[in-house]
Scaffold this active site. Structure first.
Site, PDB file in Angstrom:
ATOM      1  CE  LYS A  24      -1.343   0.932  -3.557  1.00  0.00           C
ATOM      2  NZ  LYS A  24      -0.671   0.323  -2.404  1.00  0.00           N
ATOM      3  CE  LYS A  72       2.477  -5.808   0.219  1.00  0.00           C
ATOM      4  NZ  LYS A  72       2.724  -4.370   0.026  1.00  0.00           N
TER       5      LYS A  72
HETATM    6 MG   LIG Z   1      -0.445  -2.016   1.247  1.00  0.00          MG
END
Ligand SMILES: [Mg+2]
Length: 368
Positions: A163, A262
């Site tokens: 991240k 997703k």
């Molecule tokens: Mg992502």
């Protein structure tokens, strides 16, 4: 698909380590486990992947329960269906709330596959027998990230995602590249940048990243198309892709070169497969993103990622990446960098009823 009952289970489990992004920390994960039973006594399972608060999308566990009990389940009570793809069409009468829709739609797919004594991967058209595993490192220092990466590489993971945000990017990635120069590495910004950060993002081309995920706004298509023309690193879109139409626009307008699919974000397996099929035709690689999920959602992800276009290792990691004990048996286990695609009917994993009871917060059964 003669449904006789739908059971909603809200569960809660602590993560082994906090999951940190610039949007906040996830320490405890709530989720909804759905069981749909038919008149033959066969049960299919789905999982609601919305978080407790609306930091990733606008949905939460509470809004999902509201949608399920007040709208989605009544639609199924009034409209008997023969195939899960019909549920997806019926649910399209309601705007968005994709994670609530996916929670119930995925359970219908599991039920359908089990009723036809077929692995879900085959029902969806999957061709792979094993899936390359990737893992997410979501921490706030290079030292912690290096230690975690080292551990995950020993466990056999084939790709690492970290991240990033404007406070943790260039020097953070330099440090990782110093120790792991050849690691298949990608960076996820979760919309931490603006187009005015162009020079900052351009500088990340130095690190030979597989891709940079969702650098700009969560609902943007346009500015990502400007950005992709300016940087060498391929852009992957996550939050911006909530439907087949979003994927079509993103590819047509050159906003990205990769798409993270997703199931929860796009409203279920039917829509996820449509996006996959379109990207496959267009030669755009896709991979399956994670939601810090429990085993039921992970099992659906494995079935989806067995489709031929999932050519990049996704966020499909072992159950023990997040949990002391998962709610499925056997647990998902990465071996030699791969997760085996189950060959038994449906999702191919059983619910661990004892573990479910331990983490259960609330339960409701709706009889048809
Ligand atoms: Mg992502």
């Amino acid at each position: 698909m003669k449904i006789t009952s739908i059971e909603l289970n809200v569960i809660e489990m602590p993560l082994k380590d906090p999951f940190l992004t610039h949007l906040g920390a996830v320490n405890i994960r709530e989720g909804i486990i759905i069981k749909i039973t038919n008149s033959d006594g066969v049960s299919g399972y789905g999982e609601g992947v919305a978080f407790s608060t609306p930091w990733y999308t606008e949905e939460t566990v509470k809004t999902s329960l509201h949608m399920l009990t007040d709208f989605l389940i009544p639609i199924l009570q009034k409209n008997p269906i023969d195939h899960p793809s019909q549920a997806s069409r019926l649910f399209s009468s309601l705007r968005r709330n994709n994670m609530a829709k996916a929670a119930i739609e995925t359970a219908l797919w599991d039920l359908y596959a089990k009723s036809h004594s077929q692995p879900l991967s085959k029902t969806l058209g999957g061709t792979r027998s094993a899936i390359p595993a990737g893992v997410v490192v979501a921490t706030d220092s290079a030292t912690k990230a290096l230690a975690q990466i080292d551990q995950y590489l020993q466990e056999g993971y084939q790709r690492v995602k970290v991240k990033i945000n404007p406070k943790q990017d260039y020097s953070f990635l330099s440090e990782i590249r110093r120790f792991f120069p050849d690691l298949p590495l990608m960076a996820d910004a979760n919309s931490a940048y603006k187009l005015t950060d162009l020079e900052r993002i351009k500088a990340l081309d130095d690190f030979n990243l597989l891709m940079i995920e969702q650098p700009l706004a969560y609902d943007d298509i346009l500015e990502h198309s400007f950005l992709q023309k300016e940087i060498k690193t391929p852009i992957c879109l996550d939050e911006s892709i909530c439907s087949y139409d979003d994927a079509l626009k993103a590819i047509e307008f050159g906003c990205c070169k990769v798409i993270n699919i997703k199931v929860g974000r796009v409203g279920g397996l039917y829509e996820a497969k449509r996006i996959h099929d379109y990207c496959f035709e267009q030669g755009v690689p896709v991979w399956c993103g994670g939601m810090i999920e429990f085993g039921i959602s992970r099992a659906h992800n494995i079935a989806l990622a067995s489709l031929p276009g999932f050519s990049i290792p996704g966020d499909i990691s072992s159950s023990n990446r997040f949990w002391e004990e998962d709610i499925i048996t056997p647990e998902v286990n990465v071996q030699n960098g791969l997760v085996a695609v189950p060959t038994s009917p449906g999702i191919g994993f059983k619910l661990n009823k004892k573990r479910l009871q331990e983490v259960l917060q609330w339960k409701e059964t709706i009889v048809f």
